[in-house]
Design a protein around this motif. Structure first.
Motif, PDB file in Angstrom:
ATOM      1  N   THR A   1     -75.162  -2.622 -13.398  1.00  0.00           N
ATOM      2  CA  THR A   1     -75.295  -1.618 -12.336  1.00  0.00           C
ATOM      3  C   THR A   1     -73.981  -1.491 -11.590  1.00  0.00           C
ATOM      4  OG1 THR A   1     -76.099  -3.286 -10.787  1.00  0.00           O
ATOM      5  CG2 THR A   1     -77.759  -2.051 -12.054  1.00  0.00           C
ATOM      6  N   PHE A   2     -73.859  -0.392 -10.818  1.00  0.00           N
ATOM      7  CA  PHE A   2     -72.612  -0.093 -10.114  1.00  0.00           C
ATOM      8  C   PHE A   2     -72.900   0.123  -8.636  1.00  0.00           C
ATOM      9  CE2 PHE A   2     -68.377   1.189  -9.479  1.00  0.00           C
ATOM     10  CZ  PHE A   2     -68.343   2.360  -8.743  1.00  0.00           C
ATOM     11  N   ALA A   3     -72.157  -0.577  -7.763  1.00  0.00           N
ATOM     12  CA  ALA A   3     -72.266  -0.418  -6.302  1.00  0.00           C
ATOM     13  C   ALA A   3     -71.050   0.373  -5.819  1.00  0.00           C
ATOM     14  CB  ALA A   3     -72.345  -1.774  -5.625  1.00  0.00           C
ATOM     15  N   ALA A   4     -71.247   1.678  -5.585  1.00  0.00           N
ATOM     16  CA  ALA A   4     -70.126   2.539  -5.200  1.00  0.00           C
ATOM     17  C   ALA A   4     -69.517   2.128  -3.871  1.00  0.00           C
ATOM     18  CB  ALA A   4     -70.593   3.992  -5.139  1.00  0.00           C
ATOM     19  N   ALA A   5     -70.317   1.509  -2.985  1.00  0.00           N
ATOM     20  CA  ALA A   5     -69.813   1.144  -1.656  1.00  0.00           C
ATOM     21  C   ALA A   5     -68.649   0.164  -1.739  1.00  0.00           C
ATOM     22  CB  ALA A   5     -70.939   0.555  -0.817  1.00  0.00           C
ATOM     23  N   GLU A   6     -68.605  -0.649  -2.792  1.00  0.00           N
ATOM     24  CA  GLU A   6     -67.535  -1.635  -2.916  1.00  0.00           C
ATOM     25  C   GLU A   6     -66.188  -0.994  -3.249  1.00  0.00           C
ATOM     26  OE1 GLU A   6     -70.543  -5.096  -4.685  1.00  0.00           O
ATOM     27  OE2 GLU A   6     -68.575  -4.751  -5.601  1.00  0.00           O
ATOM     28  N   THR A   7     -66.199   0.269  -3.646  1.00  0.00           N
ATOM     29  CA  THR A   7     -64.942   0.959  -4.001  1.00  0.00           C
ATOM     30  C   THR A   7     -64.481   1.915  -2.905  1.00  0.00           C
ATOM     31  OG1 THR A   7     -66.089   2.802  -5.094  1.00  0.00           O
ATOM     32  CG2 THR A   7     -65.606   0.845  -6.428  1.00  0.00           C
ATOM     33  N   THR A   8     -65.250   2.040  -1.834  1.00  0.00           N
ATOM     34  CA  THR A   8     -64.954   3.056  -0.811  1.00  0.00           C
ATOM     35  C   THR A   8     -63.569   2.885  -0.206  1.00  0.00           C
ATOM     36  OG1 THR A   8     -67.298   3.253  -0.274  1.00  0.00           O
ATOM     37  CG2 THR A   8     -65.725   4.054   1.366  1.00  0.00           C
ATOM     38  N   ALA A   9     -63.204   1.657   0.150  1.00  0.00           N
ATOM     39  CA  ALA A   9     -61.908   1.423   0.806  1.00  0.00           C
ATOM     40  C   ALA A   9     -60.751   1.826  -0.102  1.00  0.00           C
ATOM     41  CB  ALA A   9     -61.790  -0.041   1.209  1.00  0.00           C
ATOM     42  N   ALA A  10     -60.829   1.441  -1.384  1.00  0.00           N
ATOM     43  CA  ALA A  10     -59.751   1.774  -2.308  1.00  0.00           C
ATOM     44  C   ALA A  10     -59.667   3.279  -2.537  1.00  0.00           C
ATOM     45  CB  ALA A  10     -59.953   1.043  -3.631  1.00  0.00           C
ATOM     46  N   VAL A  11     -60.811   3.948  -2.676  1.00  0.00           N
ATOM     47  CA  VAL A  11     -60.821   5.399  -2.883  1.00  0.00           C
ATOM     48  C   VAL A  11     -60.254   6.113  -1.661  1.00  0.00           C
ATOM     49  CG1 VAL A  11     -62.318   7.406  -3.209  1.00  0.00           C
ATOM     50  CG2 VAL A  11     -62.724   5.323  -4.516  1.00  0.00           C
ATOM     51  N   ALA A  12     -60.618   5.662  -0.462  1.00  0.00           N
ATOM     52  CA  ALA A  12     -60.115   6.285   0.767  1.00  0.00           C
ATOM     53  C   ALA A  12     -58.613   6.108   0.901  1.00  0.00           C
ATOM     54  CB  ALA A  12     -60.836   5.695   1.981  1.00  0.00           C
ATOM     55  N   ALA A  13     -58.114   4.913   0.581  1.00  0.00           N
ATOM     56  CA  ALA A  13     -56.668   4.668   0.674  1.00  0.00           C
ATOM     57  C   ALA A  13     -55.907   5.559  -0.293  1.00  0.00           C
ATOM     58  CB  ALA A  13     -56.376   3.196   0.397  1.00  0.00           C
ATOM     59  N   SER A  14     -56.441   5.728  -1.502  1.00  0.00           N
ATOM     60  CA  SER A  14     -55.785   6.590  -2.480  1.00  0.00           C
ATOM     61  C   SER A  14     -55.774   8.044  -2.022  1.00  0.00           C
ATOM     62  CB  SER A  14     -56.492   6.485  -3.832  1.00  0.00           C
ATOM     63  OG  SER A  14     -55.978   7.424  -4.753  1.00  0.00           O
ATOM     64  N   ALA A  15     -56.901   8.501  -1.465  1.00  0.00           N
ATOM     65  CA  ALA A  15     -56.974   9.881  -0.982  1.00  0.00           C
ATOM     66  C   ALA A  15     -55.989  10.118   0.155  1.00  0.00           C
ATOM     67  CB  ALA A  15     -58.400  10.191  -0.529  1.00  0.00           C
ATOM     68  N   ALA A  16     -55.877   9.157   1.072  1.00  0.00           N
ATOM     69  CA  ALA A  16     -54.948   9.303   2.203  1.00  0.00           C
ATOM     70  C   ALA A  16     -53.499   9.324   1.729  1.00  0.00           C
ATOM     71  CB  ALA A  16     -55.172   8.175   3.207  1.00  0.00           C
ATOM     72  N   ALA A  17     -53.165   8.447   0.780  1.00  0.00           N
ATOM     73  CA  ALA A  17     -51.790   8.406   0.278  1.00  0.00           C
ATOM     74  C   ALA A  17     -51.437   9.696  -0.446  1.00  0.00           C
ATOM     75  CB  ALA A  17     -51.613   7.209  -0.648  1.00  0.00           C
ATOM     76  N   THR A  18     -52.363  10.205  -1.258  1.00  0.00           N
ATOM     77  CA  THR A  18     -52.111  11.459  -1.967  1.00  0.00           C
ATOM     78  C   THR A  18     -51.947  12.619  -0.987  1.00  0.00           C
ATOM     79  OG1 THR A  18     -53.368  10.685  -3.879  1.00  0.00           O
ATOM     80  CG2 THR A  18     -53.019  13.052  -3.682  1.00  0.00           C
ATOM     81  N   ALA A  19     -52.820  12.696   0.020  1.00  0.00           N
ATOM     82  CA  ALA A  19     -52.733  13.774   1.009  1.00  0.00           C
ATOM     83  C   ALA A  19     -51.399  13.745   1.739  1.00  0.00           C
ATOM     84  CB  ALA A  19     -53.891  13.659   2.003  1.00  0.00           C
ATOM     85  N   ALA A  20     -50.946  12.553   2.126  1.00  0.00           N
ATOM     86  CA  ALA A  20     -49.666  12.440   2.831  1.00  0.00           C
ATOM     87  C   ALA A  20     -48.512  12.893   1.945  1.00  0.00           C
ATOM     88  CB  ALA A  20     -49.454  11.003   3.295  1.00  0.00           C
ATOM     89  N   ASN A  21     -48.530  12.494   0.671  1.00  0.00           N
ATOM     90  CA  ASN A  21     -47.464  12.900  -0.245  1.00  0.00           C
ATOM     91  C   ASN A  21     -47.470  14.405  -0.490  1.00  0.00           C
ATOM     92  OD1 ASN A  21     -46.535  10.276  -0.563  1.00  0.00           O
ATOM     93  ND2 ASN A  21     -47.840   9.858  -2.321  1.00  0.00           N
ATOM     94  N   VAL A  22     -48.669  14.973  -0.654  1.00  0.00           N
ATOM     95  CA  VAL A  22     -48.778  16.415  -0.918  1.00  0.00           C
ATOM     96  C   VAL A  22     -48.255  17.222   0.263  1.00  0.00           C
ATOM     97  CG1 VAL A  22     -50.434  18.302  -1.204  1.00  0.00           C
ATOM     98  CG2 VAL A  22     -50.657  16.232  -2.574  1.00  0.00           C
ATOM     99  N   ASN A  23     -48.668  16.877   1.483  1.00  0.00           N
ATOM    100  CA  ASN A  23     -48.233  17.644   2.651  1.00  0.00           C
ATOM    101  C   ASN A  23     -46.756  17.428   2.955  1.00  0.00           C
ATOM    102  OD1 ASN A  23     -50.660  18.983   3.327  1.00  0.00           O
ATOM    103  ND2 ASN A  23     -51.483  17.107   4.215  1.00  0.00           N
ATOM    104  N   ALA A  24     -46.239  16.231   2.683  1.00  0.00           N
ATOM    105  CA  ALA A  24     -44.801  16.010   2.859  1.00  0.00           C
ATOM    106  C   ALA A  24     -44.018  16.910   1.911  1.00  0.00           C
ATOM    107  CB  ALA A  24     -44.466  14.539   2.609  1.00  0.00           C
TER     108      ALA A  24
END
Length: 647
Positions: free
Chosen positions: A500-523
């Motif tokens: 089975t898969f617990a998506a909650a355990e990946t939330t922090a890593a997914v959020a960090a990746s999304a934030a880093a990508t957003a910052a790079n794109v807008n820069a």
């Protein structure tokens, strides 16, 4: 009173570096220019009235900035003072008109802040600048204002001797070049104003003295005194004054009448008078046609909408911005701000408004009820739903209802004790979802930049894009998409391995990746916009840049995000399902050398692969660097058992 106080030493001596004061200074035209006399010049009064009245008629609002959200603060304690009633004697509209009027005439406006015993603001009282003397406290340099009210003024000043600290006084300043005070437009342009006054007086005297029916009377020979006196009295009695011009002239004793015109000097003087009107309009930054000088055209466009837009942007907004920035002191924080809404001055005809409403509705920033509110119409049931361009589906859903069903689970291949990770090509629906959302973000970001560019022409790229707000908005979009993709791929991979898969355990890593990508794109967007401004900052060129971003750039970013999400999700799903090891597999027909060398390499689930000189957890892991990620088609194979272990 101000002059008497000045003579008695009540005011400090102006620095020699300061600009000339407004009081009692003569001009080359022989006219002493004062505010009262200047306002009797039609061009001055028209300019001051136009700016003060159009500024004060605009709605005023208080807002709080929280990331990309702007929340109206209708319940803020200062809202009634700034938007409804400044003090018991003065509505807010009249308050802003008075402050603007003082800035336009004197270059400075003052407002005393009345506070209650708890220190809260309860009234805003305009004070004539002639009653204010800015000072500095010796030793500390603290700004204070010495206020001495005239007999016809009143404000509830509590401070002893009228020495008011800066925290209880708002100093609104016009443009200046130092010295702590704004420059008076009338004082700096006293020559043009004086010439305008002299011209008006001359024209009035010209008509008052005009005794000509449009010609000259000549008689043969000489007249004796009695004849001359009789002819003069008869002529002036019948024709003197503009209201008696061109009456019937009776000739006697051989007298002759010859038609004449204005002298060249008088005719040229009228041209000088017209030119002075245009100069005065330029002093206040208003287009001449808006104060009645219709002989001169404007380069802002031929339609009323374009001319109104030019007036608001180039003439009115600089003054409103000064008011907003000074009033910001009352609010106490950078996240709170006051704003004049100029939309009322920019309303086009019904066809133009409807076209604008259709655009706002199509791109999702207006609902039906938003549009109805702008037309003072009541809301309708179901009218609060927002839509996005793709087939006008409800906002927040990037595909029509028939397309919003989740795609089939990613293809996995179970061979004995192994499972293959999915590839981005296995997830076409997710690529479409990412592209739609990212392209919509770029389009809306372009609209925000164009709106800011219209309100602040000449602003730099960094000023037009609120990086914090844009990063937060794009992060939210990417996080929502990545969470869904990782959850789906992780669950399918884990299920194929019997776990089975617990998506909650990946939330922090997914959020960090999304934030880093957003910052790079807008820069990158800010850099592209700055580069665009080195060539041209025309709105059409900026729009063209963002149109291109909604195509190629959105496609590339969508593919990259799906590749990341698929690899990360499958890796985490296999890890949670208890896979023992993972194996690097080359999938394409022409792999790069470092990837071909890694084919078949097996490591523990938490281990890293050696790819050339880099180490990474999966294909497209950011730890591998751009060179090893670009164009990679490799996949992972997850093993329930360690293939190198003895069976």
């Amino acid at each position: 009173m101000p002059l008497i106080r000045s003579l008695l030493g009540g005011r400090q001596r102006r620095s020699r570096k300061g600009m000339p004061s407004l009081n009692g200074r003569s001009t080359s035209a022989g006219v002493a220019v004062t505010p009262e006399r200047a306002l009797q010049v039609a061009a001055v009064f028209s300019s001051v009235r136009l700016l003060a009245e159009t500024g004060s008629m605009l709605p005023v609002g208080l807002y709080q900035r929280t990331g990309a959200t702007r929340t109206p603060l209708t319940d803020h304690p200062l809202a009634p003072l700034l938007t409804y009633q400044a003090n018991p004697d003065l509505p807010s509209g009249e308050f802003w008109a008075q402050v603007l009027g003082w800035m336009l005439v004197r270059g400075n406006g003052g407002v005393y802040i009345e506070r209650n015993n708890a220190g809260r603001e309860v009234g805003l009282w305009p004070v004539a600048w002639t009653s204010v003397e800015p000072r500095r406290v010796p030793g500390t340099g603290e700004r204070v204002f010495k206020i001495t009210l005239d007999d016809d003024e009143w404000a509830p000043i509590r401070e002893a001797d009228g020495l008011v600290r800066a925290e209880n006084f708002l100093h609104f300043r016009a443009f200046g070049v130092g010295g702590g005070q704004g420059l008076s437009p009338i004082g700096m342009a006293r020559q043009a104003v004086g010439t305008g006054w002299a011209a008006t007086s001359y024209i009035g005297g010209f008509f008052a003295r005009d005794a000509s029916p449009g010609g000259v009377v000549s008689v043969p020979g000489a007249l004796n005194d009695a004849q001359y006196e009789r002819l003069t009295q008869q002529w002036t009695g019948l024709h003197e004054g503009f209201d008696q011009s061109h009456r019937l002239a009776v000739m006697e004793a051989g007298a002759k009448w010859e038609k004449t015109t204005l002298s060249p000097a008088d005719a040229q003087f009228l041209e000088v008078y017209k030119l002075t009107r245009a100069e005065i309009a330029g002093i206040f930054g208003v287009p001449p046609h808006m104060i009645g000088d219709v002989e001169r055209s404007t380069s802002w466009g031929s339609g009323i909408e374009q001319q109104s837009l030019g007036y608001v942007i180039y003439s009115l907004m600089p003054w409103l911005t000064r008011l907003e920035r000074t009033a910001q002191r009352l609010l106490g924080g950078p996240d709170l701000y006051m704003r004049f809404n100029p939309d009322a001055l920019l309303r086009g005809d019904s066809a133009q408004r409807n076209a604008g409403y259709a655009l706002g509705r199509q791109w999702g920033w207006w609902s039906v009820n938003d549009i109805r509110a702008k037309e003072d119409e009541p809301p309708i049931e179901g009218g609060d739903e927002y839509v996005v361009p793709l087939n006008m589906s409800p906002a927040g859903q990037t595909a029509p209802p028939e397309q919003r069903a989740l795609p089939a689970p990613p293809r996995t291949r179970a061979v004995e004790d192994t499972v293959d990770a999915p590839d981005a090509e296995d997830l076409p629906d997710w690529i479409t979802r990412h592209y739609d959302a990212i392209a919509a973000f770029f389009a809306e970001q372009g609209d925000r930049v164009l709106s800011a560019l219209n309100l602040t022409p000449g602003a730099g790229a960094a000023e037009l894009i609120d990086r914090a707000a844009e990063d937060e908005l794009l992060t939210e979009i990417l996080l929502r998409l990545a969470s869904g993709l990782v959850g789906e791929v992780g669950a399918a991979t884990a299920a194929a391995l019997g776990g089975t898969f617990a998506a909650a355990e990946t939330t922090a890593a997914v959020a960090a990746s999304a934030a880093a990508t957003a910052a790079n794109v807008n820069a990158t967007t800010v850099e592209k916009l700055a580069h665009q401004f080195t060539v041209s900052n025309a709105p059409k060129d900026v729009l063209k840049m963002f149109d291109g971003m909604t195509q190629a750039r959105a496609t590339q970013l969508a593919q990259a995000r799906v590749v990341y999400g698929a690899n990360f999700g499958s890796h985490e799903g296999a890890k949670q399902a208890g896979a023992a090891t993972k194996t690097w597999r080359v999938w394409g027909s022409n792999p790069r050398r470092t990837h071909a060398q890694a084919d078949g390499q097996t490591v523990k689930m938490r281990g890293e692969f050696d790819i050339g000189t880099k180490r990474g957890r999966w294909p497209h892991d950011h730890r591998l660097g751009v060179d090893e990620i670009a164009g990679c088609t490799c996949r992972l194979q997850f093993n329930r058992k360690d293939p190198n272990a003895n069976t």
